[in-house]
Design an enzyme around this catalytic site. Structure first.
Site, PDB file in Angstrom:
ATOM      1  CD  GLU A   1      30.156  41.873 -33.776  1.00 57.55           C
ATOM      2  OE1 GLU A   1      29.540  42.278 -32.769  1.00 57.55           O
ATOM      3  OE2 GLU A   1      30.632  40.719 -33.869  1.00 57.55           O
TER       4      GLU A   1
ATOM      5  CG  HIS B   1      33.385  40.601 -29.589  1.00 59.58           C
ATOM      6  ND1 HIS B   1      33.749  40.566 -30.915  1.00 59.58           N
ATOM      7  CD2 HIS B   1      32.028  40.623 -29.571  1.00 59.58           C
ATOM      8  CE1 HIS B   1      32.665  40.580 -31.668  1.00 59.58           C
ATOM      9  NE2 HIS B   1      31.618  40.617 -30.880  1.00 59.58           N
TER      10      HIS B   1
ATOM     11  CD  GLU C   1      29.402  37.754 -27.870  1.00 58.81           C
ATOM     12  OE1 GLU C   1      28.492  37.817 -28.722  1.00 58.81           O
ATOM     13  OE2 GLU C   1      29.931  38.767 -27.364  1.00 58.81           O
TER      14      GLU C   1
END
Length: 436
Positions: free
Chosen positions: A142, A62, A65
């Site tokens: 996040e 992630h 990403e």
């Protein structure tokens, strides 16, 4: 190694023509022509996700990403953003347990630009130390945002309780500790090892021509198609987890609502009963007429949101029921969830419920394929996951072929498994000692 690509047209009906080409080195390209639209969607699917991480690099898939958008050898992050804005395109990415996808939707005449930019981002990211430090803060934000949303947190905690401290049980986001400890060297090494063309699929749908797409992809991947990579080790195709690691998992949080998941082990994505499970899940909690919705919301008004869900992976899977309710109603909701699961076992579902479930599934499949983005996602994920793409008529046929006996047999199998309860809310672990 031969430099010739291998192309075939898939025997598909019920939609546009789907074609598949395998380039030297193993890169796969699948396209679906949609002559009636003026858009094109392109995705590069990488067969790596959080399941492929060791504890020392948890959250790297992630993290990557984010980092791949920060700049390449050919473009800065601002260059990427300005180019996509200039052509009116949408550019994004997402990470899952077993794959990562970078995708864009543009006007059909802008497809060459989209292919070039996405391939550049995926193949040529610089991943500088400065960018790692900047995005580290963003990823931590996040994680904090997830922790502040108990309806999201409960699903991560359910997977952790069900599978335990193994890759499938860990959050895709990683943890604060793992993200803080990741170095640029670790992240770049993971990127270099795992982002191989042999582990990728390029899927494109819209007003496109397959031969032109292949030409664009060949150009974008110049110099990267003959790396001689044998590919990653195959993931296990057998079930590794038989019982929940923690049958009861309570996350104490001062929330206004209790968020509850009750479930068990599900099916592998290679299990022949996966279409049966989809029908069963829909009949239990997939719509307003489902058992779960009627029992919890319509008849008692205990929750605004309640549904059933399933996730399937290589060798393993999970199945669960969710509800969000007032903390004082949590015991009653858990009791109803258990009663619903028990009622559908041993022939509990009716023929009418199964037919409604199949109808809802089929309708969702068809209505969900009205745009180029959804079709790109379907064919890309299918190719990456199964190495083939079923036509829409084949999918609908598989759903409609499911029988009442098959659904009830599977419901009985699921009911025989030990359940796992996860609750996020103002409780202690002892509050649910007798729940499962």
């Amino acid at each position: 190694m031969s430099t010739r690509a291998k192309t075939r047209t898939l025997p598909v009906s019920g939609g546009g023509v789907i074609k598949r080409t395998v380039l030297p080195g193993g890169l796969r390209i699948v396209t679906e022509a949609m002559p009636g639209v003026r858009s094109a969607s392109v995705g590069i699917w990488v067969g790596v996700g959080s399941r492929d991480e060791t504890p020392s690099v948890a959250g790297t898939s992630h993290f990557l990403e984010h980092l791949l958008f920060k700049g390449t050898r050919n473009r800065s992050a601002l260059d990427i953003a300005m180019t996509m804005d200039t052509i009116g395109g949408e550019f994004n990415a997402f990470t899952e347990k077993e794959h990562t996808c970078f995708y864009a939707t543009v006007l059909d005449q802008q497809l060459p630009v989209a292919v070039d930019i996405i391939a550049d981002v995926v193949l040529n990211a610089t991943i500088t130390a400065a960018d790692v430090d900047i995005e580290r803060t963003v990823v931590l934000e996040e994680i904090a945002m997830r922790d502040d949303d108990p309806s999201d947190l409960v699903h991560d905690e359910f997977a952790a309780a069900l599978f335990g401290d193994v890759p499938l049980g860990r959050s895709i986001l990683g943890s604060e500790d793992s993200i803080n400890q990741l170095s640029r060297k670790q992240i770049h090494g993971y990127y270099s090892r795992r982002y191989r063309p042999s582990e990728m699929v390029v899927s494109v749908a819209g007003n496109i021509d397959h031969a032109e797409v292949v030409r664009l992809v060949r150009t974008a991947f110049t110099g990267r198609l003959f790396d001689g990579d044998a590919g990653a080790e195959p993931r296990p195709d057998r079930r590794l987890h038989k019982v929940p690691a923690r049958p009861v998992n309570v996350i104490a949080d001062d929330t206004e609502q209790a968020n509850i998941v009750l479930g068990s082990m599900g099916l592998s994505r290679f299990d022949e009963r996966r279409f049966v499970l989809s029908v069963l899940t829909t009949a239990i909690g997939g719509g307003m007429s489902s058992r779960l919705f009627q029992q919890i919301r319509e008849q008692r008004g205990l929750a605004y949101s309640t549904y059933s869900f399933t996730s399937s992976y290589a060798g393993d899977g999970l199945f669960g029921l969710y509800a969000g309710c007032q903390p004082g109603k949590a015991d009653e909701v858990v009791s109803i969830m258990k009663a619903v699961l028990q009622s559908v076992a041993s022939g509990g579902l009716t023929a009418d419920e199964i037919e409604r479930g199949k109808g809802q599934l089929c309708g969702g499949m068809v209505l969900g394929l009205e745009d180029s983005g959804s079709r790109m996602t379907r064919i890309g994920k299918a190719e990456l996951t199964y190495g083939d793409v079923l036509g829409l008529d084949d999918l609908l046929g598989s759903v409609n072929a499911v029988t009442l006996e098959q659904v009830n047999d599977l419901a009985d199998d699921l009911a025989a498994q030990q359940t796992c309860l996860t609750v996020v809310g103002p409780f202690g672990e002892h509050d649910f000692d007798a729940a499962v």
